[in-house]
Scaffold this active site. Structure first.
Site, PDB file in Angstrom:
ATOM      1  N   LYS A   1       0.890  -1.273  -0.057  1.00  0.00           N
ATOM      2  CA  LYS A   1      -0.081   0.069   0.018  1.00  0.00           C
ATOM      3  C   LYS A   1       0.722   1.172  -0.031  1.00  0.00           C
ATOM      4  O   LYS A   1       0.384   2.363  -0.447  1.00  0.00           O
ATOM      5  CB  LYS A   1      -0.771  -0.058   1.224  1.00  0.00           C
ATOM      6  CG  LYS A   1      -1.769  -1.136   1.376  1.00  0.00           C
ATOM      7  CD  LYS A   1      -3.063  -1.258   0.529  1.00  0.00           C
ATOM      8  CE  LYS A   1      -3.974  -2.345   1.144  1.00  0.00           C
ATOM      9  NZ  LYS A   1      -3.616  -3.548   0.824  1.00  0.00           N
TER      10      LYS A   1
HETATM   11  C1  LIG Z   1      -3.960  -4.734   0.350  1.00  0.00           C
HETATM   12  C2  LIG Z   1      -3.500  -5.829   0.164  1.00  0.00           C
HETATM   13  C3  LIG Z   1      -3.537  -6.987  -0.858  1.00  0.00           C
HETATM   14  C4  LIG Z   1      -4.670  -7.100  -1.689  1.00  0.00           C
HETATM   15  O1  LIG Z   1      -4.420  -5.850  -2.764  1.00  0.00           O
HETATM   16  P1  LIG Z   1      -5.991  -5.551  -3.528  1.00  0.00           P
HETATM   17  O2  LIG Z   1      -5.240  -4.309  -4.349  1.00  0.00           O
HETATM   18  O3  LIG Z   1      -6.784  -5.169  -2.758  1.00  0.00           O
HETATM   19  O4  LIG Z   1      -6.418  -6.474  -4.477  1.00  0.00           O
HETATM   20  C5  LIG Z   1      -2.877  -7.933  -0.742  1.00  0.00           C
HETATM   21  N1  LIG Z   1      -1.598  -7.973   0.072  1.00  0.00           N
HETATM   22  C6  LIG Z   1      -1.479  -7.184   0.911  1.00  0.00           C
HETATM   23  C7  LIG Z   1      -0.307  -7.432   1.965  1.00  0.00           C
HETATM   24  C8  LIG Z   1      -2.187  -6.059   1.208  1.00  0.00           C
HETATM   25  O5  LIG Z   1      -1.784  -4.996   2.282  1.00  0.00           O
END
Ligand SMILES: *Cc1c(COP(=O)(O)O)cnc(C)c1O
Length: 460
Positions: A109
């Site tokens: 993120k």
């Molecule tokens: C948010 C997240 C995901 C999922 O990603 P999306 O964009 O919602 O599909 C996968 N792994 C981790 C560690 C995350 O924080």
């Protein structure tokens, strides 16, 4: 030329990048998409930040000056502790991992939010405005958003989390920040209660106006935009910019893998995308059957993928539906009302030509973590493990696969220890987190109490 953004539901006015950034959701309830896909330049700068500025510039053209933008991008990725920002490491000759977790809060993120925080500051400065960002988190998003805007002159951020239900690392990442514009709030309730409180704040129009409420959730176009870059970067690191490879993506809200699809539409050669799910496998079932059927959310070892309604999927559906906004709105409304919606056979075929889906349960996830540790001496987190397992299951002879590693193993020490017998250590820049004093507010699960708190701390 200035790119315009239109709503997936086709009933809202077109806007420019600045409005799409600050608005988040379109007024008709749809998601913003650019009116056209810019073509990827052939140039291949060696540094991540330079590539990033080049790939994203067409999306902000006419709204943000190119030099200002390049400076913001460089500043965002200086917060990463790897010189390559998103380093690529080898599992075997045909299977590599791209590590997206070298940002300040150890999850992918950060790649988007570190930039989005700077874009907010810039755009609000240009307009001479302030906002109050409110959000709910079960762990990862809240800390990444708070880190991205800490110290901002124009943004206050209030993040609600369920008291006692996040891991200690996740809580401390939010409560040990010292900047006075970031506020962590422990709510007596569940994550769903926190989300309901956020929705209720947005629905309270006088309150929303008074506080100039804003959000940085995963439907924000700018977050998708920032994620396009590392698909191009990964191919470049493998010396494969001209060759179609497969990307395997641990998926929850479909934001990450949708960014890969955008890179594909912009001209990046792609063999296919493997969408990896945990037990919450609505997407895997959609890809297999052409039908979306909602199910109960089951808690797993990979909590950031414990999602049944993947909000960013709407961006892909609108393409499958030939950019018919009203038809997209109807499909989404049918799905929300009945928990079911079906694609036509042609739409399903188009979907499955580009995406394959695999689901792993917790036992399979732990087995992959143990196996990767045993074979490669490497720790991976449970989200990454779901994807590594999916790639191994589907790989064809000679297929080149790049799997996206979305969290640092130390962010999920219990699962790593359960799988491997070893507790992973936090990177050195986070080593002091257990000694620093915590600052948080504890509030009951009541809208009035939360609104009073926001009113008391906001500057907007
Ligand atoms: C948010 C997240 C995901 C999922 O990603 P999306 O964009 O919602 O599909 C996968 N792994 C981790 C560690 C995350 O924080």
């Amino acid at each position: 030329m200035t790119l315009r953004y239109r709503s997936s539901r086709g009933l809202a006015p077109e806007v420019d990048f600045g409005d799409a950034l600050l608005g988040g959701l379109a007024p008709d309830g749809g998601l913003y998409l650019p009116a056209a896909w810019p073509a990827l330049s052939e140039a291949a700068p060696e540094h991540y930040a330079e590539l990033a500025a080049m790939v994203m510039q067409p999306f902000v053209e006419g709204v943000i000056d190119a030099n200002d933008f390049a400076a913001m991008v460089a500043d965002a990725y200086r917060t990463f502790d790897a010189p390559d920002v998103c380093p690529v490491v080898e599992l075997d000759e045909h299977h590599h991992l791209m590590e997206l977790f070298h940002g300040p809060t150890l999850a992918f993120k950060d790649v988007a939010l570190q930039l989005v925080g700077r874009l907010f500051e810039h755009e609000l400065g240009r307009r001479d405005e302030r906002v109050t960002i409110v959000g709910a988190t079960s762990g990862d998003t809240g800390s990444a958003a708070m880190d991205a805007v800490r110290g901002s002159e124009r943004v206050d951020i209030v993040i609600l989390f369920p008291a006692g239900r996040t891991s200690e690392v996740q809580r401390r990442q939010m409560t040990t920040l010292t900047e006075s514009n970031v506020h962590a709030v422990a709510v007596d309730g569940t994550f769903d209660d926190c989300q309901d409180l956020v929705k209720a704040m947005f629905a309270d129009e006088p309150f929303r106006e008074r506080c100039r409420l804003s959000a940085v959730n995963s439907i924000n176009w700018a977050r998708v935009m920032a994620q396009i870059v590392y698909y191009v970067w990964g191919a470049q690191q493998l010396r494969c910019r001209g060759e179609a490879i497969t990307y395997c993506v641990p998926t929850g809200n479909f934001g990450n893998v949708f960014a890969g699809h955008v890179a594909h539409r912009m001209g990046l050669p792609v063999d296919r995308f493997i969408v990896a799910s945990n037990t919450n496998d609505i997407l895997t079932r959609l890809i297999a059957t052409g039908e979306m059927v909602a199910d109960e959310v089951v808690p797993t070892l990979s909590p950031s993928m414990d999602i049944q309604i993947s909000s960013n999927l709407e961006r892909l559906l609108v393409e499958l539906l030939d950019h018919n906004g009203p038809a997209t709105a109807e499909l989404m409304q049918t799905f929300r009302a009945t928990g079911r919606a079906a694609l036509t056979p042609e739409q399903h075929q188009q979907l499955s030509a580009e995406f394959a889906g695999v689901r792993l349960d917790d036992a399979e996830t732990l087995a992959v973590m143990a196996d990767v540790h045993h074979r490669h001496g490497m720790f991976i987190d449970p989200h990454t493990a779901v994807a590594v397992g999916a790639a191994e299951r589907l790989r064809r002879p000679g297929e080149r696969i790049l799997t996206l590693a979305t969290a640092h193993p130390a962010k999920f020490p219990d699962a790593v220890e359960q799988a491997t017998g070893v507790r992973p250590e936090l990177p050195s820049h986070m080593a002091g987190i257990f000694e620093r004093p915590e600052r948080l507010e504890h509030v009951p699960n009541e809208l009035a109490a939360v609104e009073d708190y926001v009113d008391a701390v906001r500057r907007a």
